[in-house]
Structures are given as C-alpha cells and as structure tokens.
Design an enzyme around this catalytic site. Structure first.
Site, short mmCIF file in Angstrom:
data_model
loop_
_atom_site.label_atom_id
_atom_site.label_comp_id
_atom_site.label_asym_id
_atom_site.label_seq_id
_atom_site.Cartn_x
_atom_site.Cartn_y
_atom_site.Cartn_z
N GLY A 1 13.39 63.75 -7.31
CA GLY A 1 12.67 62.94 -6.05
C GLY A 1 11.54 63.79 -5.66
O GLY A 1 10.43 63.59 -5.82
N ASP A 2 11.63 64.95 -5.26
CA ASP A 2 10.67 66.02 -4.85
C ASP A 2 9.56 66.00 -6.18
O ASP A 2 8.40 66.32 -5.96
CB ASP A 2 11.15 67.26 -4.61
N LEU A 3 10.13 66.51 -7.22
CA LEU A 3 9.17 66.92 -8.37
C LEU A 3 8.34 65.82 -8.96
O LEU A 3 7.43 65.73 -9.34
CB LEU A 3 10.06 67.53 -9.66
#
Length: 407
Positions: free
Chosen positions: A179-181
């Site tokens: 999600g972050d990446l």
C-alpha cells in the site's frame, strides 16, 4: 608495457540533477518516493521534528547504529534538517526551503494544524512554481478522508487482504508494504509528469494520491473480472484466477512455482513430468478448461511434485522450457549470482553504524548505469548547520532556530 587497469567510470549527474525536493513526509510512502527522487539525482532535504524525527527511526529491532533498519531502508541520499513546523520560526525556515524547491512531498493528516498551515492555496500563492504532492491513507475527497491509516489498514480496506491467503485460511497481508510502496511509485510518476508539464507552463500544481487509490489501481485483472461477472473474488493461495497451472507446489524440500501461460507450455509441462496423456484430456486441453477443472488437474500434479526435491524439478522444467522457479528466502536471493550480476546491492559508509551499510539500489539503469547510492541515510539533524547557512542564516540565527524558544 602493460597499461594500468582503467579506474572507475566518473559518476554522471542523475537525470533529476538540479531538482530540489523538500520532504515533509514520514513513515514509508513519502520517504520512499523522495528517496527515489534522490536516487535519480535530485537534492532532497528531509524535514523532521527535533523530538525523535521520523517515527521509523524507532521501528525496531533490528537497528544499525542509532536508527532502525526500517528508517535506513527509505532515506538514503538525503540531508536531514530538524524543524518544529508548528512554530513561527520553523514555518519561516520551511518557506525559505520551499521558495527554492521544485517539489514538496507531505503526508499531513487532513484537518491537522500542519495541513492548514501548509495548505496548497497558501503554498501556490507564495511559491507558484512548486509541485506539491499530498499523500494520504484514503485519498480526498470521500467519507474516509480524515481517517488515519497505515499500510495494513489500506490493504484491508482496499481489498488486498481478501485476495491473499489460502482459500480455507484467514486473510493475510502482503509480505511487504505494498500500500505504501504503491502510493510512492504512483506518486513518483505523478511528480515527474508534473515537472514535465511545468517545463511547458512554468507553473507548479497540486497532486494527491493515497494508499487506498494505489491498491485499487493495482487490482487490475481482479477488478475487471469482478466488473464483468459481478462475482466476489475469493482467495486462491498462490494460484492465479485466470491461468492454471500457475502456482506454488510443495516438493520434498521446499516449494516450486510453475507458471504455465499458454496451452503449448502445458503440453511441454506434462510431457516433462511423464503425464503426457493429460494433454489430450478434454478437461485440460485449453486454459479455460484447466481453470474450470483446477482441482482435478492439481490432483495429478501435487502428489507427483511432492516426490522429488525442488532442484530436480527446476532443472527438469528448465530443460523443457517451462517457466518455473524455487520459492527462495531472502538470504538465498541476496547470495544469488543473478542479484550479484545486476549490481542491485550497494554499500555506503555510515559512521553511526560503525562501518558500511548495505542498500538495495534503484531498479532502473540509464544507458547501462545504475544510479549510485551516494550517501547514507542521515542522522537526525545531521545537516542543520549546513542547510541553514545555505538558506542565508548566520550562526546566531541558526542557534535561535535550532535551540531557542519558540516565537
């Protein structure tokens, strides 16, 4: 006379050399994005609160030196400046940084005092050239705009965990923070595109993306299948919703992934395994039939593949031209000849760790040259004096900014 061996090629400026970035973000999505910009040659100043800085500095163990390896993974090639942005002095210094910057990246929580202080309306009025990216958990607008979130909540809310795990097991998050990446990589595409547009128009702009939006974009075929059928997808373990066989199989000593993408490869697979008759079985002759009869086909493949070691099957299927690979652990990955040949692991001196620090380099090469790992992730406030001097503050002013009472 023997000529001396040539020395290393001189370091070329990166494609983003001359671009200045102010990193007002923390945790992973923003820092990974700004590290990528730094890898590509941009000058990045990471602004951190004097009291502890980026929270990931403490997300350990493990630690190397004073900082957690989590922080060290996403902050190389940057300089660190500590500022309390809630103070008049901190805000004034930030605006000096932004006045000379090209890009600002922030993940201030919507509705927070910092999101109001550094609202794009204010920034664009003072710095019309600036490209500003706001990263959030759930995007804007929408009913979840003010919800806090980490990678795992985004994976849950955006559906990834409903697709990950064994069919009869609980939902499972992806092994790393996709999600972050994902938000970082879509954000990277957005800010570089905005720089291209600014070269035409002379004007910056405001960009937004989120962990939630990035997950929806990465659903790809899962989403289009759902739109077409109206059906709720279910977990398939390592299996593929549209290709069979295309999954991991247990062997005597591990697991082997077999990836059959067409009918010709299926015929090669079953011939190599001594199961050639399956190629003429109407349940398996086409991929569509194999998807329908997934369990019946696996009833032939699973017990056979479980009789021999992974290396045996890997060699056999490689010889037959069938895509297959062992499921490797990270120690095996980073000891492999392929990883070494690609030059993906670099080292950089880091005084705080007592020696060299290993880093996974940027995964794109330019004319065969990979962007260098130039500097280690900075210690908290390591570049305070240097950056404040560049901004025009004298020693006394710098001391007041860094250690004096708030205005």
């Amino acid at each position: 006379m023997q000529q001396p061996a040539p020395g290393p090629a001189p370091e070329r400026p990166g494609p983003l050399a001359g671009i200045r970035v102010v990193d007002l973000s923390k945790i992973l999505a923003g820092p990974y994005l700004t590290m990528s910009l730094a890898d590509l040659g941009a000058e990045v100043v990471k602004v951190e609160h004097p009291d502890g800085g980026d929270p990931t500095r403490r997300w350990g163990p493990p630690f190397q030196g004073d900082d957690a390896t989590y922080y060290l993974a996403a902050n190389r090639n940057k300089r660190s400046l500590t500022l309390d942005l809630t103070t008049e002095r901190g805000e004034e210094v930030a605006h000096r940084l932004l006045a000379r910057a090209d890009i600002a990246v922030e993940n201030f929580r919507p509705g927070s005092s910092l999101s109001r202080t550094f609202a794009y309306e204010e920034l664009s009025a003072r710095h019309p050239h600036l490209v500003v990216l706001h990263l959030s958990a759930f995007g804007e607008p929408g009913p979840l705009v003010s919800e806090p979130g980490y990678d795992m909540t985004a994976q849950a809310a955006a559906g990834l965990m409903s697709l990950t795990g064994e069919p009869d097991g609980p939902p499972v998050k992806a092994g790393y923070a996709i999600g972050d990446l994902g938000a970082a990589l879509f954000g990277l595409a957005g800010v570089t595109a905005a720089l291209v547009e600014r070269a035409r128009t002379g004007k910056g702009q405001y960009l937004t993306t989120s962990l939630y939006e990035s997950q929806l974009a990465l659903h790809v075929n899962w989403a289009t299948a759902h739109f077409a059928t109206g059906e709720r997808p279910t977990r398939l373990g390592s299996g593929h919703p549209s290709l069979v066989p295309y999954q991991a199989y247990a062997t005597v000593d591990g697991h082997l992934v077999v990836a059959v993408g067409n009918d010709a490869l299926f015929r090669s697979l079953v011939a190599a395994l001594g199961l050639a008759a399956l190629a003429d079985d109407p349940r398996f002759t086409t991929n569509s039939a194999r998807v329908t009869h997934r369990d019946a086909l696996n009833a032939h493949l699973e017990p056979l593949l479980a009789t021999r070691p992974t290396a045996h099957w890997s060699a056999l299927l490689q010889e037959a031209g069938v895509p297959a690979a062992p499921v490797r652990h990270l120690d095996e990955v980073y000891a492999s000849s392929q990883t070494e040949a690609l030059g993906m692991v670099r080292t950089v001196d880091h005084p705080a760790t007592g020696g060299p620090l290993r880093q996974v380099a940027f995964p794109v090469s330019f004319q065969g040259v990979r962007p260098p790992v130039r500097t280690a992730p900075p210690a908290l406030g390591e570049h305070n004096a240097e950056i404040l001097t560049e901004l025009g503050y004298d020693e006394a002013e710098s001391a007041r900014i860094l250690g004096g009472p708030a205005s």
